[in-house]
Design a protein around this motif. Structure first.
Motif, PDB file in Angstrom:
ATOM      1  N   GLY A  90       0.630  -1.236   0.047  1.00 54.85           N
ATOM      2  CA  GLY A  90       0.154  -0.112  -0.118  1.00 54.85           C
ATOM      3  C   GLY A  90       0.965   1.289   0.209  1.00 54.85           C
ATOM      4  N   VAL A  91       0.301   2.124  -0.493  1.00 54.59           N
ATOM      5  CA  VAL A  91       1.183   3.193  -0.746  1.00 54.59           C
ATOM      6  C   VAL A  91       0.172   4.713  -0.427  1.00 54.59           C
ATOM      7  CG1 VAL A  91       2.417   5.077  -2.535  1.00 54.59           C
ATOM      8  CG2 VAL A  91       2.678   2.587  -2.791  1.00 54.59           C
ATOM      9  N   LEU A  92       0.819   5.705   0.325  1.00 57.48           N
ATOM     10  CA  LEU A  92       0.322   6.890   0.633  1.00 57.48           C
ATOM     11  C   LEU A  92       1.073   8.045  -0.066  1.00 57.48           C
ATOM     12  CD1 LEU A  92      -1.833   8.517   2.433  1.00 57.48           C
ATOM     13  CD2 LEU A  92       0.260   8.645   4.038  1.00 57.48           C
ATOM     14  N   LYS A  93       0.382   8.872  -0.917  1.00 51.56           N
ATOM     15  CA  LYS A  93       0.965   9.781  -1.596  1.00 51.56           C
ATOM     16  C   LYS A  93       0.865  11.160  -1.083  1.00 51.56           C
ATOM     17  CE  LYS A  93       0.479   7.483  -6.121  1.00 51.56           C
ATOM     18  NZ  LYS A  93       0.260   7.577  -7.471  1.00 51.56           N
ATOM     19  N   LEU A  94       1.893  12.062  -0.769  1.00 54.78           N
ATOM     20  CA  LEU A  94       1.799  13.191  -0.159  1.00 54.78           C
ATOM     21  C   LEU A  94       3.016  14.149  -1.052  1.00 54.78           C
ATOM     22  CD1 LEU A  94       1.221  15.301   1.994  1.00 54.78           C
ATOM     23  CD2 LEU A  94       2.743  14.112   3.333  1.00 54.78           C
ATOM     24  N   ASP A  95       2.077  15.437  -1.560  1.00 52.41           N
ATOM     25  CA  ASP A  95       3.283  16.092  -2.298  1.00 52.41           C
ATOM     26  C   ASP A  95       3.844  15.392  -3.610  1.00 52.41           C
ATOM     27  OD1 ASP A  95       2.375  18.206  -0.702  1.00 52.41           O
ATOM     28  OD2 ASP A  95       4.214  18.014   0.591  1.00 52.41           O
ATOM     29  N   ASN A  96       5.311  15.403  -3.692  1.00 52.03           N
ATOM     30  CA  ASN A  96       5.826  14.564  -4.399  1.00 52.03           C
ATOM     31  C   ASN A  96       6.386  13.318  -4.079  1.00 52.03           C
ATOM     32  OD1 ASN A  96       5.335  16.410  -6.582  1.00 52.03           O
ATOM     33  ND2 ASN A  96       7.017  17.584  -5.863  1.00 52.03           N
ATOM     34  N   SER A 133     -11.090   8.395  20.656  1.00 51.48           N
ATOM     35  CA  SER A 133      -9.714   8.777  20.328  1.00 51.48           C
ATOM     36  C   SER A 133      -9.672   9.416  18.674  1.00 51.48           C
ATOM     37  CB  SER A 133      -8.985   7.445  20.571  1.00 51.48           C
ATOM     38  OG  SER A 133      -9.011   7.359  21.870  1.00 51.48           O
ATOM     39  N   LYS A 134      -8.691  10.298  18.458  1.00 46.52           N
ATOM     40  CA  LYS A 134      -8.403  10.706  17.366  1.00 46.52           C
ATOM     41  C   LYS A 134      -7.178  10.278  16.814  1.00 46.52           C
ATOM     42  CE  LYS A 134     -12.130  13.248  17.998  1.00 46.52           C
ATOM     43  NZ  LYS A 134     -13.249  12.934  17.483  1.00 46.52           N
ATOM     44  N   MET A 135      -7.344   9.644  15.483  1.00 49.07           N
ATOM     45  CA  MET A 135      -6.207   9.201  14.910  1.00 49.07           C
ATOM     46  C   MET A 135      -5.849  10.078  13.784  1.00 49.07           C
ATOM     47  SD  MET A 135      -5.674   5.490  13.048  1.00 49.07           S
ATOM     48  CE  MET A 135      -5.662   4.478  14.446  1.00 49.07           C
ATOM     49  N   ASN A 136      -4.333  10.263  13.396  1.00 47.36           N
ATOM     50  CA  ASN A 136      -3.907  11.221  12.350  1.00 47.36           C
ATOM     51  C   ASN A 136      -2.564  10.682  11.694  1.00 47.36           C
ATOM     52  OD1 ASN A 136      -5.675  14.098  12.520  1.00 47.36           O
ATOM     53  ND2 ASN A 136      -5.472  13.263  14.583  1.00 47.36           N
ATOM     54  N   PHE A 137      -2.547  10.952  10.559  1.00 45.47           N
ATOM     55  CA  PHE A 137      -1.247  10.738  10.124  1.00 45.47           C
ATOM     56  C   PHE A 137      -0.588  11.971  10.219  1.00 45.47           C
ATOM     57  CE2 PHE A 137      -3.059   7.644   7.043  1.00 45.47           C
ATOM     58  CZ  PHE A 137      -2.114   6.420   7.366  1.00 45.47           C
ATOM     59  N   ILE A 138       0.569  12.104  10.848  1.00 43.23           N
ATOM     60  CA  ILE A 138       1.469  13.440  10.842  1.00 43.23           C
ATOM     61  C   ILE A 138       2.764  13.237  10.061  1.00 43.23           C
ATOM     62  CG2 ILE A 138       2.864  14.746  12.476  1.00 43.23           C
ATOM     63  CD1 ILE A 138      -0.196  14.966  13.133  1.00 43.23           C
ATOM     64  N   TYR A 139       3.055  14.394   9.182  1.00 42.47           N
ATOM     65  CA  TYR A 139       4.034  14.434   8.329  1.00 42.47           C
ATOM     66  C   TYR A 139       4.955  15.270   8.890  1.00 42.47           C
ATOM     67  CZ  TYR A 139       7.372  15.038   4.435  1.00 42.47           C
ATOM     68  OH  TYR A 139       8.350  14.988   3.676  1.00 42.47           O
ATOM     69  N   MET A 140       6.004  15.272   9.038  1.00 42.71           N
ATOM     70  CA  MET A 140       7.187  16.277   9.813  1.00 42.71           C
ATOM     71  C   MET A 140       8.080  16.285   8.541  1.00 42.71           C
ATOM     72  SD  MET A 140       7.715  14.873  13.671  1.00 42.71           S
ATOM     73  CE  MET A 140       8.521  16.448  13.854  1.00 42.71           C
ATOM     74  N   GLU A 141       8.058  17.638   8.047  1.00 46.01           N
ATOM     75  CA  GLU A 141       8.934  17.625   6.839  1.00 46.01           C
ATOM     76  C   GLU A 141      10.563  18.028   7.316  1.00 46.01           C
ATOM     77  OE1 GLU A 141       7.983  21.299   4.808  1.00 46.01           O
ATOM     78  OE2 GLU A 141       5.753  20.774   4.740  1.00 46.01           O
ATOM     79  N   PRO A 142      11.583  17.832   6.589  1.00 45.82           N
ATOM     80  CA  PRO A 142      13.060  17.976   7.289  1.00 45.82           C
ATOM     81  C   PRO A 142      13.135  19.291   7.923  1.00 45.82           C
ATOM     82  CG  PRO A 142      13.015  17.075   5.119  1.00 45.82           C
ATOM     83  CD  PRO A 142      11.490  17.507   5.102  1.00 45.82           C
ATOM     84  N   ASP A 143      13.910  19.115   8.868  1.00 49.19           N
ATOM     85  CA  ASP A 143      14.084  20.273   9.828  1.00 49.19           C
ATOM     86  C   ASP A 143      12.851  21.147  10.596  1.00 49.19           C
ATOM     87  OD1 ASP A 143      15.830  22.098  11.242  1.00 49.19           O
ATOM     88  OD2 ASP A 143      16.138  23.470   9.499  1.00 49.19           O
TER      89      ASP A 143
END
Length: 225
Positions: A90-96, A133-143
């Protein structure tokens, strides 16, 4: 995958094996098991012990059939949890970018909400699982960094890709991190290193330093659908 350093408690593993976790927590656990061979082996042991207890417990005539059925269910997990690593699909796409997801999350692909931006170069997507409860994907960019905070309840974080650090440790794929009201930290990523996590919250965050404390009246933004 075997480089997992942070795991669920024995109590959580036992409740998962007994089918006693809420749906959101079960999803988090199932995803962690796809990374962690040690916890899969522990689940196998627990399920085997439950089966032995059922088989050794005298049953009333009217419940013999139920006991036998439960024994068969516990002795035959819905998905094999053997010693070999479980393939991740399975793949999740975010930006590029594309991120490979555990099967437990791929099943909920249609329940992932749109991505939104939070302070600190962080993006979030809500996952509808039912329950409080609340479930989230969290994406942290570099730095990037989330302001220092504590928790008004329980926060569980499962690292899916990349790495983040806080004042206590460095966390990588498969790590299952539990934070309570006793914990305070400021998660961050290093330059050139991003991180995708799955988080589960049963109460909003509480920011504890600097200008971020001004966000506390709006902390429901980190907790809403």
């Amino acid at each position: 995958m075997t480089n997992v350093h942070f795991h669920p408690s024995d109590d959580t593993l036992a409740r998962y094996a007994a089918g006693d976790l809420d749906p959101a927590s079960s999803i988090m656990m199932s995803a962690h098991l796809e990374y962690c061979i040690n916890c899969r082996l522990r689940i196998d042991e627990l399920e085997a012990s439950y089966t032995q207890v059922l088989e050794s417990t005298p049953a009333e005539p009217m419940t013999c059939g139920l006991t036998e059925m439960l024994s068969q269910i516990l002795s035959q997990p819905a998905e094999p949890l053997g010693v070999e690593p479980v393939p991740i699909s399975g793949v999740l796409k975010l930006d590029n970018k594309e991120f490979h997801l555990p099967r437990a999350l791929q099943r909920h692909k249609d329940e992932i909400g749109p991505w939104s931006r939070l302070p600190g170069k962080i993006q979030r997507a809500y996952v509808s699982t039912g329950g409080k409860s609340k479930m989230n994907f969290i994406y942290m960019e570099p730095d990037s960094a989330l302001p220092e905070h504590t928790h008004q309840g329980l926060e569980i974080t499962l690292v899916l890709s990349g790495r983040f650090t806080d004042e206590h440790a460095s966390y990588g794929p498969g790590d299952f991190i539990v934070q309570t009201t006793e914990h305070q930290h400021s998660p961050k990523t290093r330059p050139g290193q991003d991180c995708l996590c799955l988080t589960l919250l049963d109460a909003p965050l509480h920011f504890t330093s600097g200008l971020a404390t001004l966000l506390n009246p709006f902390s429901q933004l980190f907790f809403r659908c």
